[in-house]
Scaffold this active site. Sequence first.
Site, PDB file in Angstrom:
ATOM      1  N   CYS A 116       0.819  -1.224   0.000  1.00  0.00           N
ATOM      2  CA  CYS A 116       0.000   0.000   0.000  1.00  0.00           C
ATOM      3  C   CYS A 116       0.845   1.263   0.000  1.00  0.00           C
ATOM      4  O   CYS A 116       0.336   2.355  -0.257  1.00  0.00           O
ATOM      5  CB  CYS A 116      -0.935  -0.011   1.208  1.00  0.00           C
ATOM      6  SG  CYS A 116      -1.927  -1.506   1.290  1.00  0.00           S
ATOM      7  N   HIS A 254      -3.704   6.884   3.105  1.00  0.00           N
ATOM      8  CA  HIS A 254      -4.069   5.579   2.550  1.00  0.00           C
ATOM      9  C   HIS A 254      -5.495   5.265   2.992  1.00  0.00           C
ATOM     10  O   HIS A 254      -5.832   5.395   4.173  1.00  0.00           O
ATOM     11  CB  HIS A 254      -3.071   4.543   3.052  1.00  0.00           C
ATOM     12  CG  HIS A 254      -3.392   3.144   2.647  1.00  0.00           C
ATOM     13  ND1 HIS A 254      -3.908   2.828   1.410  1.00  0.00           N
ATOM     14  CD2 HIS A 254      -3.266   1.964   3.322  1.00  0.00           C
ATOM     15  CE1 HIS A 254      -4.086   1.521   1.349  1.00  0.00           C
ATOM     16  NE2 HIS A 254      -3.704   0.978   2.488  1.00  0.00           N
ATOM     17  N   ASN A 284     -10.014  -0.649   0.285  1.00  0.00           N
ATOM     18  CA  ASN A 284      -8.555  -0.515   0.247  1.00  0.00           C
ATOM     19  C   ASN A 284      -8.049  -1.017  -1.106  1.00  0.00           C
ATOM     20  O   ASN A 284      -8.073  -2.219  -1.362  1.00  0.00           O
ATOM     21  CB  ASN A 284      -7.961  -1.326   1.404  1.00  0.00           C
ATOM     22  CG  ASN A 284      -6.448  -1.303   1.431  1.00  0.00           C
ATOM     23  OD1 ASN A 284      -5.801  -0.770   0.527  1.00  0.00           O
ATOM     24  ND2 ASN A 284      -5.881  -1.892   2.475  1.00  0.00           N
TER      25      ASN A 284
HETATM   26  C1  LIG Z   1     -10.023  -5.929   9.941  1.00  0.00           C
HETATM   27  C2  LIG Z   1     -10.690  -4.864  10.810  1.00  0.00           C
HETATM   28  C3  LIG Z   1     -11.769  -4.131  10.033  1.00  0.00           C
HETATM   29  C4  LIG Z   1     -11.343  -5.577  12.001  1.00  0.00           C
HETATM   30  O1  LIG Z   1     -11.912  -4.609  12.859  1.00  0.00           O
HETATM   31  P1  LIG Z   1     -11.687  -4.753  14.435  1.00  0.00           P
HETATM   32  O2  LIG Z   1     -12.483  -3.715  15.078  1.00  0.00           O
HETATM   33  O3  LIG Z   1     -10.193  -4.724  14.652  1.00  0.00           O
HETATM   34  O4  LIG Z   1     -12.316  -6.157  14.733  1.00  0.00           O
HETATM   35  P2  LIG Z   1     -11.638  -7.377  15.480  1.00  0.00           P
HETATM   36  O5  LIG Z   1     -10.546  -7.943  14.651  1.00  0.00           O
HETATM   37  O6  LIG Z   1     -11.312  -6.906  16.846  1.00  0.00           O
HETATM   38  O7  LIG Z   1     -12.851  -8.376  15.515  1.00  0.00           O
HETATM   39  C5  LIG Z   1     -14.015  -8.114  16.252  1.00  0.00           C
HETATM   40  C6  LIG Z   1     -15.008  -9.223  15.961  1.00  0.00           C
HETATM   41  O8  LIG Z   1     -15.598  -8.993  14.671  1.00  0.00           O
HETATM   42  C7  LIG Z   1     -15.536 -10.175  13.914  1.00  0.00           C
HETATM   43  N1  LIG Z   1     -15.454  -9.857  12.497  1.00  0.00           N
HETATM   44  C8  LIG Z   1     -14.358  -9.714  11.742  1.00  0.00           C
HETATM   45  N2  LIG Z   1     -14.705  -9.440  10.485  1.00  0.00           N
HETATM   46  C9  LIG Z   1     -16.051  -9.412  10.449  1.00  0.00           C
HETATM   47  C10 LIG Z   1     -16.993  -9.189   9.433  1.00  0.00           C
HETATM   48  N3  LIG Z   1     -16.619  -8.925   8.146  1.00  0.00           N
HETATM   49  N4  LIG Z   1     -18.310  -9.212   9.745  1.00  0.00           N
HETATM   50  C11 LIG Z   1     -18.706  -9.456  11.005  1.00  0.00           C
HETATM   51  N5  LIG Z   1     -17.854  -9.703  12.008  1.00  0.00           N
HETATM   52  C12 LIG Z   1     -16.552  -9.671  11.734  1.00  0.00           C
HETATM   53  C13 LIG Z   1     -14.333 -10.893  14.415  1.00  0.00           C
HETATM   54  O9  LIG Z   1     -14.427 -12.276  14.116  1.00  0.00           O
HETATM   55  C14 LIG Z   1     -14.396 -10.614  15.907  1.00  0.00           C
HETATM   56  O10 LIG Z   1     -15.281 -11.507  16.485  1.00  0.00           O
HETATM   57  P3  LIG Z   1     -14.915 -12.187  17.890  1.00  0.00           P
HETATM   58  O11 LIG Z   1     -14.818 -11.035  18.861  1.00  0.00           O
HETATM   59  O12 LIG Z   1     -16.100 -13.064  18.117  1.00  0.00           O
HETATM   60  O13 LIG Z   1     -13.626 -12.887  17.672  1.00  0.00           O
HETATM   61  C15 LIG Z   1      -9.637  -3.836  11.332  1.00  0.00           C
HETATM   62  O14 LIG Z   1      -8.818  -4.441  12.301  1.00  0.00           O
HETATM   63  C16 LIG Z   1      -8.761  -3.281  10.243  1.00  0.00           C
HETATM   64  O15 LIG Z   1      -9.202  -2.486   9.436  1.00  0.00           O
HETATM   65  N6  LIG Z   1      -7.453  -3.686  10.234  1.00  0.00           N
HETATM   66  C17 LIG Z   1      -6.514  -3.280   9.223  1.00  0.00           C
HETATM   67  C18 LIG Z   1      -6.873  -3.901   7.901  1.00  0.00           C
HETATM   68  C19 LIG Z   1      -5.692  -4.322   7.113  1.00  0.00           C
HETATM   69  O16 LIG Z   1      -4.953  -5.175   7.481  1.00  0.00           O
HETATM   70  N7  LIG Z   1      -5.496  -3.689   5.950  1.00  0.00           N
HETATM   71  C20 LIG Z   1      -4.490  -4.052   5.042  1.00  0.00           C
HETATM   72  C21 LIG Z   1      -3.216  -3.345   5.183  1.00  0.00           C
HETATM   73  S1  LIG Z   1      -3.256  -1.595   5.238  1.00  0.00           S
END
Ligand SMILES: CC(C)(COP(=O)(O)OP(=O)(O)OC[C@H]1O[C@@H](n2cnc3c(N)ncnc32)[C@H](O)[C@@H]1OP(=O)(O)O)[C@@H](O)C(=O)NCCC(=O)NCCS
Length: 327
Positions: A116, A254, A284
């Site tokens: 990215c 980004h 993204n």
């Molecule tokens: C992925 C992302 C959206 C998850 O959001 P978050 O608030 O961190 O959520 P968590 O990972 O804490 O998960 C919370 C819960 O939601 C659930 N969950 C994850 N994706 C889900 C979806 N698409 N729909 C519903 N629930 C979802 C998880 O399983 C978790 O459940 P659990 O508590 O029962 O285990 C966020 O962490 C993010 O944007 N990370 C960066 C993304 C990335 O890597 N980008 C690429 C590089 S820049």
Amino acid sequence: MIGLHNSVIRSTGCSVPSRVVPNEWFTNYVDTSDEWIRSRTGIRERRFVGPGESSATLGVTAAKLALESSDLHPEDIDLIICATVTPENMCPQNAAVIHAALGCRPIPAFDLSAACTGFLYAMSIADQFLKTGAARHVLIVGSDVLSRTLDFTDRNSCILFGDGAGAAILSASPQRERGVHSVKIYADGGPRELIHVPGLVTPQPPADQKQHEHIRLNGREVFKFAVRRMIELTTDAILECRLAGRSIDLLIPHQVNQRIIDAALESTGFPSDRVMVNLEKYGNTSAASVPIALDEALKTGRAKPGDTLLLVAFGGGLTWGSAIVTL
Ligand SMILES: CC(C)(COP(=O)(O)OP(=O)(O)OC[C@H]1O[C@@H](n2cnc3c(N)ncnc32)[C@H](O)[C@@H]1OP(=O)(O)O)[C@@H](O)C(=O)NCCC(=O)NCCS
């Protein structure tokens, strides 16, 4: 710097596939909802490539639009760099496909891989070619089609990404007040497995084919890394601009998650009405994210001649970087 040129953004272009994929579509495959995706990421829809489309075809269209918006001809371009982690082929490189499609004369043309942050890596290289006089006009492209790597059984990752390409032509200029004031790029390979996009050539046959085929990420850890780096880069740029007597008119981060942007704004105190966000439409798009937002900012008048922009990116590698540019 005396005697050296400055590099200015001359024109931009972007290209996204016509297929719109709304959040609801993912409920066919995984346990998720439009409400969850919107509230946790800010994304409403993204674009996915169809048959016959690739990061090279999107890159060609974005590059042609950037060239059309400039007053240049293909033979004026001295260097082409395409940032991508999803090249159409390992060889020939996307930059060669773009070179041929534009009809440029023989010049250097290569791809680079910095996920990215790729567009800022390309900008850093272009800036150095231009400032030393090794090139007068450089075409840089960020293009990715991460939809082709998604696992539609993994709700943690499949909802995050979209496809697209963005391009810019940078030109050498004697003007000192306009152009790229600084580009900073970084990598730390220690935590590289937090984001993994598989390659075509592996050291050994994969034990688990599914692990091998798809993007894997540790969303929670990447979230923390992204907030930390965005705060660092923004704080550093605010200080640099203050020392140079400039102010930042528009921050183009980004486009990955509204909550990452909000957390960084809250920590740095940077005003939210001076931030360009379009992730709700595209998700993204990896290396294309910053140049697509840049192109949209210019085309919609959010960014105007004379404005100073701060571009910030972070992603796989892990990589991160920033650029301060006056239009
Ligand atoms: C992925 C992302 C959206 C998850 O959001 P978050 O608030 O961190 O959520 P968590 O990972 O804490 O998960 C919370 C819960 O939601 C659930 N969950 C994850 N994706 C889900 C979806 N698409 N729909 C519903 N629930 C979802 C998880 O399983 C978790 O459940 P659990 O508590 O029962 O285990 C966020 O962490 C993010 O944007 N990370 C960066 C993304 C990335 O890597 N980008 C690429 C590089 S820049």
